[in-house]
Design an enzyme around this catalytic site. Structure first.
Site, PDB file in Angstrom:
ATOM      1  N   LYS A   3       0.820  -1.216   0.000  1.00 31.45           N
ATOM      2  CA  LYS A   3       0.000   0.000   0.000  1.00 31.45           C
ATOM      3  C   LYS A   3       0.858   1.273   0.000  1.00 31.45           C
ATOM      4  O   LYS A   3       2.071   1.231   0.266  1.00 31.45           O
ATOM      5  CB  LYS A   3      -0.928  -0.014   1.208  1.00 31.45           C
ATOM      6  CG  LYS A   3      -1.965  -1.132   1.177  1.00 31.45           C
ATOM      7  CD  LYS A   3      -2.924  -0.957   2.331  1.00 31.45           C
ATOM      8  CE  LYS A   3      -3.977  -2.045   2.347  1.00 31.45           C
ATOM      9  NZ  LYS A   3      -4.945  -1.819   3.436  1.00 31.45           N
ATOM     10  N   ASN A  59      -1.905   0.419   6.840  1.00 32.16           N
ATOM     11  CA  ASN A  59      -1.407  -0.847   7.390  1.00 32.16           C
ATOM     12  C   ASN A  59      -0.468  -1.601   6.456  1.00 32.16           C
ATOM     13  O   ASN A  59      -0.302  -2.807   6.566  1.00 32.16           O
ATOM     14  CB  ASN A  59      -2.583  -1.734   7.843  1.00 32.16           C
ATOM     15  CG  ASN A  59      -3.513  -2.081   6.710  1.00 32.16           C
ATOM     16  OD1 ASN A  59      -3.299  -1.684   5.576  1.00 32.16           O
ATOM     17  ND2 ASN A  59      -4.550  -2.845   7.003  1.00 32.16           N
ATOM     18  N   HIS A  80      -2.182  -5.412   1.921  1.00 30.05           N
ATOM     19  CA  HIS A  80      -3.485  -6.093   1.871  1.00 30.05           C
ATOM     20  C   HIS A  80      -3.242  -7.477   1.300  1.00 30.05           C
ATOM     21  O   HIS A  80      -2.407  -7.642   0.405  1.00 30.05           O
ATOM     22  CB  HIS A  80      -4.448  -5.325   0.945  1.00 30.05           C
ATOM     23  CG  HIS A  80      -5.636  -6.142   0.526  1.00 30.05           C
ATOM     24  ND1 HIS A  80      -6.799  -6.196   1.261  1.00 30.05           N
ATOM     25  CD2 HIS A  80      -5.822  -6.973  -0.534  1.00 30.05           C
ATOM     26  CE1 HIS A  80      -7.655  -7.006   0.663  1.00 30.05           C
ATOM     27  NE2 HIS A  80      -7.085  -7.498  -0.426  1.00 30.05           N
TER      28      HIS A  80
HETATM   29  P1  CMP Z   1      -7.301  -4.301   4.087  1.00 28.36           P
HETATM   30  O1  CMP Z   1      -6.794  -5.641   4.453  1.00 28.36           O
HETATM   31  O2  CMP Z   1      -6.810  -3.694   2.829  1.00 28.36           O
HETATM   32  O3  CMP Z   1      -8.886  -4.357   4.061  1.00 28.36           O
HETATM   33  C1  CMP Z   1      -9.714  -3.244   4.343  1.00 28.36           C
HETATM   34  C2  CMP Z   1      -8.935  -2.061   4.825  1.00 28.36           C
HETATM   35  O4  CMP Z   1      -9.673  -1.052   5.498  1.00 28.36           O
HETATM   36  C3  CMP Z   1      -7.926  -2.512   5.871  1.00 28.36           C
HETATM   37  O5  CMP Z   1      -6.918  -3.292   5.289  1.00 28.36           O
HETATM   38  C4  CMP Z   1      -7.505  -1.166   6.447  1.00 28.36           C
HETATM   39  O6  CMP Z   1      -6.565  -0.495   5.607  1.00 28.36           O
HETATM   40  C5  CMP Z   1      -8.802  -0.372   6.388  1.00 28.36           C
HETATM   41  N1  CMP Z   1      -9.434  -0.209   7.706  1.00 28.36           N
HETATM   42  C6  CMP Z   1      -9.471   0.911   8.412  1.00 28.36           C
HETATM   43  N2  CMP Z   1     -10.124   0.781   9.545  1.00 28.36           N
HETATM   44  C7  CMP Z   1     -10.553  -0.462   9.601  1.00 28.36           C
HETATM   45  C8  CMP Z   1     -11.310  -1.207  10.541  1.00 28.36           C
HETATM   46  N3  CMP Z   1     -11.763  -0.679  11.673  1.00 28.36           N
HETATM   47  N4  CMP Z   1     -11.550  -2.494  10.238  1.00 28.36           N
HETATM   48  C9  CMP Z   1     -11.103  -3.024   9.096  1.00 28.36           C
HETATM   49  N5  CMP Z   1     -10.374  -2.361   8.160  1.00 28.36           N
HETATM   50  C10 CMP Z   1     -10.106  -1.089   8.409  1.00 28.36           C
END
Ligand code: CMP
Length: 137
Positions: free
Chosen positions: A10, A113, A116
């Site tokens: 990301k 984060n 993904h």
């Molecule tokens: P990803 O695995 O890409 O899937 C959804 C994304 O939403 C997650 O990683 C985070 O980057 C973002 N995100 C932000 N807040 C939350 C949350 N509370 N729960 C899940 N995903 C979140």
């Protein structure tokens, strides 16, 4: 059984120059690379990719983060790739991230984060189709 999964590196991890180390972690864990590209999400692509999260409180924040810089997408292949990749990247919840996982190393919050990974074989097929322009249903 050999499976494919999709990893996204990301925008925060790209900006912070972690592409190389994340690729090394995948290689050290014996993932085969089927395809790799660098691109930038626009709003439309972000809304499509993250459609299941539309309406959630974090959705707008997630979209503006994902369009903020380039993303690297890698199709990886291995026995049990989906589950193994999820283990290597670590939990979305910062409190639950195991030390040594990619998110424990490089995440800067719950949204920023670093990576993904597809959460199921069905999601992997859909996500690979969206990012690599293949047929999806
Ligand atoms: P990803 O695995 O890409 O899937 C959804 C994304 O939403 C997650 O990683 C985070 O980057 C973002 N995100 C932000 N807040 C939350 C949350 N509370 N729960 C899940 N995903 C979140």
């Amino acid at each position: 059984m050999k499976e494919q999964s999709l990893l996204l590196i990301k925008p925060n991890a790209v900006r912070n120059k972690h592409i190389g180390h994340i690729v090394t972690i995948l290689e050290e864990n014996d993932f085969h690379f089927c395809a790799l590209k660098i691109f930038r999400f626009d709003r439309q692509l972000g809304e499509l990719f993250y459609a299941e999260h539309k309406g959630r409180a974090f959705f707008e924040n997630l979209l503006s983060f994902m369009i903020s810089d380039d993303t690297v997408a890698i199709i990886v292949e291995k026995d049990n790739a989906v589950q193994e990749l999820r283990e290597i990247i670590g939990d979305v919840d910062p409190e639950k991230r195991k030390p040594g996982t990619i998110r424990a190393l490089y995440a800067e919050g719950i949204t920023e984060n670093a990576v993904h990974a597809s959460d199921s074989i069905t999601s992997a097929i859909r996500e690979i189709g969206i990012i690599f322009d293949k047929q999806t249903n």
